[in-house]
Design a protein around this motif. Sequence first.
Motif, PDB file in Angstrom:
ATOM      1  N   PHE A  79       0.871  -1.173   0.000  1.00  0.00           N
ATOM      2  CA  PHE A  79       0.000   0.000   0.000  1.00  0.00           C
ATOM      3  C   PHE A  79       0.905   1.219   0.000  1.00  0.00           C
ATOM      4  O   PHE A  79       1.594   1.489   0.971  1.00  0.00           O
ATOM      5  CB  PHE A  79      -0.916  -0.010   1.224  1.00  0.00           C
ATOM      6  N   GLU A  80       0.951   1.897  -1.152  1.00  0.00           N
ATOM      7  CA  GLU A  80       1.763   3.100  -1.291  1.00  0.00           C
ATOM      8  C   GLU A  80       0.894   4.292  -0.915  1.00  0.00           C
ATOM      9  O   GLU A  80      -0.092   4.575  -1.581  1.00  0.00           O
ATOM     10  CB  GLU A  80       2.274   3.231  -2.724  1.00  0.00           C
ATOM     11  N   ASP A  88       0.380   7.554  -3.547  1.00  0.00           N
ATOM     12  CA  ASP A  88      -0.528   7.315  -4.675  1.00  0.00           C
ATOM     13  C   ASP A  88      -1.798   6.589  -4.257  1.00  0.00           C
ATOM     14  O   ASP A  88      -2.678   6.381  -5.079  1.00  0.00           O
ATOM     15  CB  ASP A  88       0.173   6.492  -5.755  1.00  0.00           C
ATOM     16  N   GLN A  89      -1.856   6.167  -3.014  1.00  0.00           N
ATOM     17  CA  GLN A  89      -2.937   5.331  -2.503  1.00  0.00           C
ATOM     18  C   GLN A  89      -3.153   4.132  -3.419  1.00  0.00           C
ATOM     19  O   GLN A  89      -4.272   3.808  -3.804  1.00  0.00           O
ATOM     20  CB  GLN A  89      -4.209   6.153  -2.298  1.00  0.00           C
ATOM     21  N   ASP A  90      -2.043   3.483  -3.752  1.00  0.00           N
ATOM     22  CA  ASP A  90      -2.040   2.333  -4.652  1.00  0.00           C
ATOM     23  C   ASP A  90      -1.896   1.051  -3.848  1.00  0.00           C
ATOM     24  O   ASP A  90      -1.017   0.943  -2.988  1.00  0.00           O
ATOM     25  CB  ASP A  90      -0.883   2.454  -5.643  1.00  0.00           C
ATOM     26  N   ILE A  91      -2.748   0.086  -4.138  1.00  0.00           N
ATOM     27  CA  ILE A  91      -2.714  -1.215  -3.486  1.00  0.00           C
ATOM     28  C   ILE A  91      -2.329  -2.232  -4.547  1.00  0.00           C
ATOM     29  O   ILE A  91      -2.981  -2.335  -5.582  1.00  0.00           O
ATOM     30  CB  ILE A  91      -4.086  -1.555  -2.883  1.00  0.00           C
ATOM     31  N   SER A  92      -1.248  -2.970  -4.297  1.00  0.00           N
ATOM     32  CA  SER A  92      -0.745  -3.925  -5.286  1.00  0.00           C
ATOM     33  C   SER A  92      -0.511  -5.286  -4.659  1.00  0.00           C
ATOM     34  O   SER A  92      -0.330  -5.412  -3.452  1.00  0.00           O
ATOM     35  CB  SER A  92       0.580  -3.435  -5.874  1.00  0.00           C
ATOM     36  N   TYR A 146       4.407  -8.001 -10.481  1.00  0.00           N
ATOM     37  CA  TYR A 146       3.028  -7.685 -10.114  1.00  0.00           C
ATOM     38  C   TYR A 146       2.120  -8.797 -10.618  1.00  0.00           C
ATOM     39  O   TYR A 146       2.267  -9.279 -11.751  1.00  0.00           O
ATOM     40  CB  TYR A 146       2.607  -6.351 -10.736  1.00  0.00           C
ATOM     41  N   ARG A 169     -10.039  -3.782  -3.109  1.00  0.00           N
ATOM     42  CA  ARG A 169      -8.859  -4.282  -3.840  1.00  0.00           C
ATOM     43  C   ARG A 169      -8.331  -5.581  -3.239  1.00  0.00           C
ATOM     44  O   ARG A 169      -7.935  -6.488  -3.982  1.00  0.00           O
ATOM     45  CB  ARG A 169      -7.749  -3.233  -3.879  1.00  0.00           C
ATOM     46  N   GLU A 180     -11.667   1.408  -0.479  1.00  0.00           N
ATOM     47  CA  GLU A 180     -10.778   1.021  -1.588  1.00  0.00           C
ATOM     48  C   GLU A 180      -9.886  -0.154  -1.181  1.00  0.00           C
ATOM     49  O   GLU A 180      -9.718  -1.108  -1.938  1.00  0.00           O
ATOM     50  CB  GLU A 180      -9.924   2.218  -2.012  1.00  0.00           C
TER      51      GLU A 180
END
Length: 144
Positions: A53-54, A57-61, A88, A118, A114
């Motif tokens: 969880f970055e 950027d609020q990015d979940i990978s 990824y 995700r 979110e």
Amino acid sequence: MSVLLSQFFLEAVRTEFAFLVEQYGFSGPYWDLSSYVDKVWFMGKNLAIEFTFEWRDQDISCLIVRLEDGKMPSGWAVNEKGERVRIYLAVWLQERGIHEPLFTEIRPKNIEEEIKIRIKDYKKILKKYGHDILHDRADVVFGS
């Protein structure tokens, strides 16, 4: 970013992916809740499944990681030998010809929603397409 949000992310991953430990023999979860990227991962003998969880950027990978002697690798994407050790999940699926929509198409109300959506998406994707990942097959996933 808030410690509460990091804990929320950790608990969401821990809850949704408990099946990795219960059904597939992975260990964990392990975590590193840092200042920019939170990481939670489960380890098999050959592979790890890592969630990030970055915050910026609020990015979940979700990433698939090839372990080196049962430990997380020395490099991020490639190790010192130039071998791929992290990919990824979505990229791995695209490389295998899976191009259908993978993620829920809704606008979440907030970052907590979110995260929940995700993480559930990644669970669904792994169960549908990740047989070799779930069975700890680094030879198939990374090709050697």
